[in-house]
Design a protein around this motif. Structure first.
Motif, mmCIF file in Angstrom:
data_model
loop_
_atom_site.group_PDB
_atom_site.id
_atom_site.type_symbol
_atom_site.label_atom_id
_atom_site.label_comp_id
_atom_site.label_asym_id
_atom_site.label_seq_id
_atom_site.Cartn_x
_atom_site.Cartn_y
_atom_site.Cartn_z
ATOM 1 N N TYR B 30 27.079 72.154 -59.857
ATOM 2 C CA TYR B 30 27.191 71.126 -58.821
ATOM 3 C C TYR B 30 26.764 69.753 -59.296
ATOM 4 C CZ TYR B 30 28.243 74.888 -55.650
ATOM 5 O OH TYR B 30 28.850 75.956 -55.043
ATOM 6 N N TYR B 33 24.414 67.234 -66.118
ATOM 7 C CA TYR B 33 23.857 66.056 -66.761
ATOM 8 C C TYR B 33 23.863 66.241 -68.275
ATOM 9 C CZ TYR B 33 21.858 65.730 -62.063
ATOM 10 O OH TYR B 33 21.688 65.693 -60.690
ATOM 11 N N MET B 48 26.330 61.777 -65.891
ATOM 12 C CA MET B 48 26.268 62.827 -64.882
ATOM 13 C C MET B 48 27.664 63.065 -64.320
ATOM 14 S SD MET B 48 26.050 63.557 -61.347
ATOM 15 C CE MET B 48 25.292 62.240 -60.402
ATOM 16 N N GLN B 50 30.003 65.408 -61.509
ATOM 17 C CA GLN B 50 29.887 66.225 -60.298
ATOM 18 C C GLN B 50 31.202 66.872 -59.889
ATOM 19 O OE1 GLN B 50 27.786 63.314 -57.605
ATOM 20 N NE2 GLN B 50 26.582 65.125 -57.132
ATOM 21 N N ASP B 92 21.666 71.165 -61.880
ATOM 22 C CA ASP B 92 20.869 71.486 -60.696
ATOM 23 C C ASP B 92 21.104 72.949 -60.346
ATOM 24 O OD1 ASP B 92 21.811 68.302 -59.403
ATOM 25 O OD2 ASP B 92 19.885 68.858 -60.278
#
Lengths: 114, 113
Positions: B30, B33, B48, B50, B92
Motif C-alpha cells: 500500500y 518506499y 514513495m 502508492q 507499510d
C-alpha cells in the motif's frame, strides 16, 4: 530547514548498563519512530510516539522504553544492556503516521555493548 | 519470515552501466518506499510509490510499482560512484494490528570507477 538530528553519534557501554539516546524531529513533524538496525539487516521497528504517548510498538522487550516531550523530541532508553543490543539506532520523524506518510531518518546512533 | 525480499543482495557494476534492484512482497503493497543508506549512516528518502503502475524518477533513478502492487523495481541509468551505497525498500505493513514501516534487508551497490 533542520532535518532529523540524533545524539550521541557513537556510544560504548558494557553489559547490564543503561543507555539513553536522543532525537529531534524534522521541523514541522510531530511523530517520532525508533528503529534498530543490526549489521547487514534492514531497520527493525521498535516503537512510535505521537502526542507524547507510545502509539505503536514492534516486537521488542520492555527493556526498550521511550519518551516524547512537548516539543516533539524523543528519547529511547534501553535497560540491562545485552551484547545483542549492539546496533545502529535510527530515529525517524513524520507528520502523523498513516499509510503513505513518508518518514525521514536521522543519521543514527551507533551503540556498541561490550 | 521476511516480509520484503530484495534482490540481488549485492551488486558490483562498472561506472556508466545501468542496473536494476528488485523488491518483492507476498502481500499487496500500500505504500512502497525506497531509501538509500551510506554505510553506517542514516537513510536518505528517495521515492514513495502508492498506485499500481506508478513510476517516479529522480535524476538518474527510476522506481516502478507493478500493477498488482506486489513488486517494485529501482533502476539506475548510467551509474556513477556517487550511487554507491545500500538501497532499502520499505513498506507499510500491519503486524498484529500494529502499523509499521518494514524493510527488506537491502542491496549493497558498488560502482567501480
Amino acid at each position: 530547514d533542520a532535518g532529523v538530528t540524533q545524539s550521541p553519534t557513537h556510544l560504548i557501554k558494557t553489559r547490564g548498563q543503561q543507555v539513553t539516546l536522543r532525537c529531534s524531529p524534522k521541523s514541522g513533524h510531530d511523530t517520532v519512530s525508533w528503529y534498530q538496525q543490526a549489521l547487514g539487516q534492514g531497520p527493525q521497528f521498535i516503537f512510535q510516539y505521537y502526542e507524547e504517548e507510545e502509539r505503536q510498538r514492534g516486537n521488542f522487550p520492555d527493556r526498550f522504553s521511550g519518551h516524547q516531550f512537548p516539543n516533539y523530541s524523543s528519547e529511547l532508553n534501553v535497560n540491562a544492556l545485552l551484547l545483542g543490543d549492539s546496533a545502529l539506532y535510527l530515529c525517524a520523524s513524520s507528520l502523523g503516521y498513516t499509510l503513505g506518510e513518508t518518514q525521514y531518518f536521522g543519521p543514527g546512533t551507533r551503540l556498541l555493548v561490550l | 519470515s521476511q516480509e520484503l525480499e530484495q534482490s540481488p543482495q549485492s551488486l558490483i557494476v562498472q561506472e556508466g552501466k545501468n542496473l536494476t534492484i528488485n523488491c518483492t512482497s507476498s502481500k499487496t503493497l500500500y505504500g512502497l518506499y525506497w531509501y538509500k543508506q551510506k554505510y553506517g549512516e542514516g537513510l536518505i528518502f528517495l521515492m514513495m510509490l502508492q498506485k499500481g503502475g506508478e513510476e517516479k524518477s529522480h535524476e538518474k533513478i527510476t522506481a516502478k510499482l507493478d500493477e498488482k502492487k506486489q513488486q517494485s523495481s529501482l533502476h539506475i541509468t548510467a551509474s556513477q560512484p556517487s550511487h554507491a551505497g545500500i538501497y532499502l525498500c520499505g513498506a507499510d505493513v500491519s503486524k498484529e494490528g500494529v502499523l509499521q514501516l518494514t524493510f527488506g534487508s537491502g542491496t549493497q551497490l558498488t560502482v567501480l570507477p
